[in-house]
Scaffold this motif. Structure first.
Motif, mmCIF file in Angstrom:
data_model
loop_
_atom_site.group_PDB
_atom_site.id
_atom_site.type_symbol
_atom_site.label_atom_id
_atom_site.label_comp_id
_atom_site.label_asym_id
_atom_site.label_seq_id
_atom_site.Cartn_x
_atom_site.Cartn_y
_atom_site.Cartn_z
ATOM 1 N N PRO A 49 0.801 -1.229 0.000
ATOM 2 C CA PRO A 49 0.000 0.000 0.000
ATOM 3 C C PRO A 49 0.832 1.277 0.000
ATOM 4 C CG PRO A 49 -0.109 -1.117 2.128
ATOM 5 C CD PRO A 49 0.542 -2.061 1.180
ATOM 6 N N ASP A 50 2.064 1.193 0.486
ATOM 7 C CA ASP A 50 2.915 2.379 0.549
ATOM 8 C C ASP A 50 3.973 2.364 -0.549
ATOM 9 O OD1 ASP A 50 4.335 0.227 1.545
ATOM 10 O OD2 ASP A 50 5.403 1.408 3.060
ATOM 11 N N LEU A 51 3.653 1.766 -1.671
ATOM 12 C CA LEU A 51 4.648 1.579 -2.730
ATOM 13 C C LEU A 51 5.237 2.910 -3.191
ATOM 14 C CD1 LEU A 51 6.119 -0.302 -4.669
ATOM 15 C CD2 LEU A 51 4.169 -0.120 -6.226
ATOM 16 N N CYS A 130 8.449 -15.539 2.364
ATOM 17 C CA CYS A 130 9.123 -14.871 1.245
ATOM 18 C C CYS A 130 9.644 -15.852 0.185
ATOM 19 C CB CYS A 130 10.245 -13.986 1.767
ATOM 20 S SG CYS A 130 11.292 -13.263 0.485
ATOM 21 N N PRO A 131 10.456 -16.860 0.534
ATOM 22 C CA PRO A 131 10.977 -17.759 -0.509
ATOM 23 C C PRO A 131 9.873 -18.504 -1.259
ATOM 24 C CG PRO A 131 12.220 -18.009 1.533
ATOM 25 C CD PRO A 131 11.015 -17.190 1.854
ATOM 26 N N LEU A 132 8.834 -18.918 -0.528
ATOM 27 C CA LEU A 132 7.752 -19.669 -1.168
ATOM 28 C C LEU A 132 6.939 -18.785 -2.112
ATOM 29 C CD1 LEU A 132 6.519 -21.842 1.832
ATOM 30 C CD2 LEU A 132 8.048 -22.497 -0.034
ATOM 31 N N LEU A 133 6.748 -17.513 -1.724
ATOM 32 C CA LEU A 133 5.987 -16.610 -2.585
ATOM 33 C C LEU A 133 6.784 -16.232 -3.837
ATOM 34 C CD1 LEU A 133 4.265 -14.304 0.065
ATOM 35 C CD2 LEU A 133 3.244 -16.133 -1.299
ATOM 36 N N LEU A 178 7.414 -5.763 -5.489
ATOM 37 C CA LEU A 178 6.365 -4.746 -5.536
ATOM 38 C C LEU A 178 5.294 -4.973 -4.471
ATOM 39 C CD1 LEU A 178 5.910 -4.549 -9.422
ATOM 40 C CD2 LEU A 178 7.357 -3.123 -7.942
ATOM 41 N N HIS A 179 5.320 -6.157 -3.872
ATOM 42 C CA HIS A 179 4.403 -6.464 -2.767
ATOM 43 C C HIS A 179 5.120 -6.462 -1.420
ATOM 44 C CE1 HIS A 179 1.731 -8.703 -0.082
ATOM 45 N NE2 HIS A 179 2.774 -9.498 0.163
ATOM 46 N N CYS A 180 6.341 -6.946 -1.400
ATOM 47 C CA CYS A 180 7.061 -7.213 -0.155
ATOM 48 C C CYS A 180 7.357 -5.932 0.624
ATOM 49 C CB CYS A 180 8.369 -7.939 -0.477
ATOM 50 S SG CYS A 180 9.421 -8.221 0.951
ATOM 51 N N PRO A 181 7.043 -5.904 1.933
ATOM 52 C CA PRO A 181 7.315 -4.715 2.738
ATOM 53 C C PRO A 181 8.727 -4.683 3.319
ATOM 54 C CG PRO A 181 6.119 -6.322 4.046
ATOM 55 C CD PRO A 181 6.260 -6.913 2.673
ATOM 56 N N GLU A 182 9.467 -5.770 3.200
ATOM 57 C CA GLU A 182 10.798 -5.846 3.809
ATOM 58 C C GLU A 182 11.807 -5.005 3.031
ATOM 59 O OE1 GLU A 182 10.973 -7.295 6.591
ATOM 60 O OE2 GLU A 182 9.367 -8.786 6.619
ATOM 61 N N MET A 183 12.733 -4.374 3.777
ATOM 62 C CA MET A 183 13.713 -3.492 3.140
ATOM 63 C C MET A 183 15.133 -3.748 3.620
ATOM 64 S SD MET A 183 11.793 -1.354 1.238
ATOM 65 C CE MET A 183 12.229 0.369 1.180
ATOM 66 N N GLY A 184 15.329 -4.713 4.506
ATOM 67 C CA GLY A 184 16.649 -4.931 5.072
ATOM 68 C C GLY A 184 17.555 -5.712 4.143
ATOM 69 N N ALA A 185 18.806 -5.266 4.019
ATOM 70 C CA ALA A 185 19.765 -5.979 3.164
ATOM 71 C C ALA A 185 20.003 -7.418 3.627
ATOM 72 C CB ALA A 185 21.081 -5.207 3.108
ATOM 73 N N PRO A 186 20.133 -7.691 4.945
ATOM 74 C CA PRO A 186 20.293 -9.088 5.374
ATOM 75 C C PRO A 186 19.103 -9.954 4.982
ATOM 76 C CG PRO A 186 20.947 -7.594 7.131
ATOM 77 C CD PRO A 186 20.283 -6.756 6.081
ATOM 78 N N PHE A 187 17.908 -9.397 5.071
ATOM 79 C CA PHE A 187 16.706 -10.130 4.657
ATOM 80 C C PHE A 187 16.771 -10.450 3.167
ATOM 81 C CE2 PHE A 187 12.455 -10.673 3.085
ATOM 82 C CZ PHE A 187 11.783 -11.334 4.088
ATOM 83 N N ILE A 188 17.107 -9.458 2.359
ATOM 84 C CA ILE A 188 17.163 -9.649 0.913
ATOM 85 C C ILE A 188 18.242 -10.662 0.543
ATOM 86 C CG2 ILE A 188 17.605 -8.491 -1.291
ATOM 87 C CD1 ILE A 188 16.627 -5.875 0.193
#
Length: 213
Positions: A49-51, A130-133, A178-188
């Motif tokens: 929603p905050d894209l 995340c990986p499954l999506l 475009l959907h994912c709210p995560e922004m952390g480099a370790p997460f990515i």
């Protein structure tokens, strides 16, 4: 036409072969797959929603660049391996560059973050899905690319399947971002990478069966 005449004509290269046939078929498959993947994302997940505001943040573009670079490396690999004499050894090594950069950025950020925040930087809120999506969104691209590859001439079927999976996973991650709210480099660098590797492994395992002439 006699057999000897046909062999001579083929040897002399007199048979017209459509130019850029590999690029055209892969481009069509990618376009169809991306449209299906994007439609699936909108129907099942929706845009974040905050894209608009998120797109103003540097980490949004870091995330998108990581996914896009993996998808483009996969595209180069698929284009090469689609030919009978194609080899992708050096191309696959190119994935070390975006992976190394995101891991280096992750280490720097984690090293400078308070210890209480490090766990959340790695796992975020959506690590388990995340990986499954990403794998789910890569499926339409994977199927479209398999259709294209079966009409071409790969001979190293396991590697061809892995290349298809890498390309599918990378572009699936682009759509998922475009959907994912995560922004952390370790997460990515962890969960996005895993989401890209899953279709890569699936493609490598199934390539000999699905791409057999």
């Amino acid at each position: 036409m006699k057999t000897d005449d046909l062999i001579l004509m083929l040897a002399q290269g007199d048979v017209a072969v459509p130019r850029h046939v590999v690029a055209k078929r892969l481009g069509m498959a990618l376009g169809i797959g991306l449209m299906a993947s994007f439609g699936l994302m909108l129907a099942v997940l929706g845009l974040r929603p905050d894209l608009e505001s998120a797109s103003m943040l540097p980490m949004f573009w870091v995330k998108l660049a990581f996914a896009l670079s993996m998808g483009l490396i996969g595209l180069i690999a698929v284009k090469k391996i689609a030919r009978p004499d194609g080899t992708i050894k050096h191309t696959l090594w190119a994935t070390a560059f975006p992976i190394g950069l995101i891991w280096l950025l992750s280490l720097i950020l984690v090293a400078h973050a308070p210890s209480s925040q490090r766990w959340h930087m790695l796992f975020g809120e959506t690590w388990y899905e995340c990986p499954l999506l990403i794998t789910m969104l890569s499926a339409p691209i994977f199927i479209a690319l398999l259709w294209a590859m079966r009409s071409l001439a790969p001979t190293q079927l396991g590697l061809a399947g892995a290349a298809v999976g890498l390309m599918s996973g990378g572009w699936g991650a682009v759509v998922y971002s475009l959907h994912c709210p995560e922004m952390g480099a370790p997460f990515i660098g962890t969960w996005y990478l895993l989401g890209i590797l899953i279709p890569t492994v699936i493609g490598a395992l199934l390539g000999k069966t699905l791409l057999r002439w």
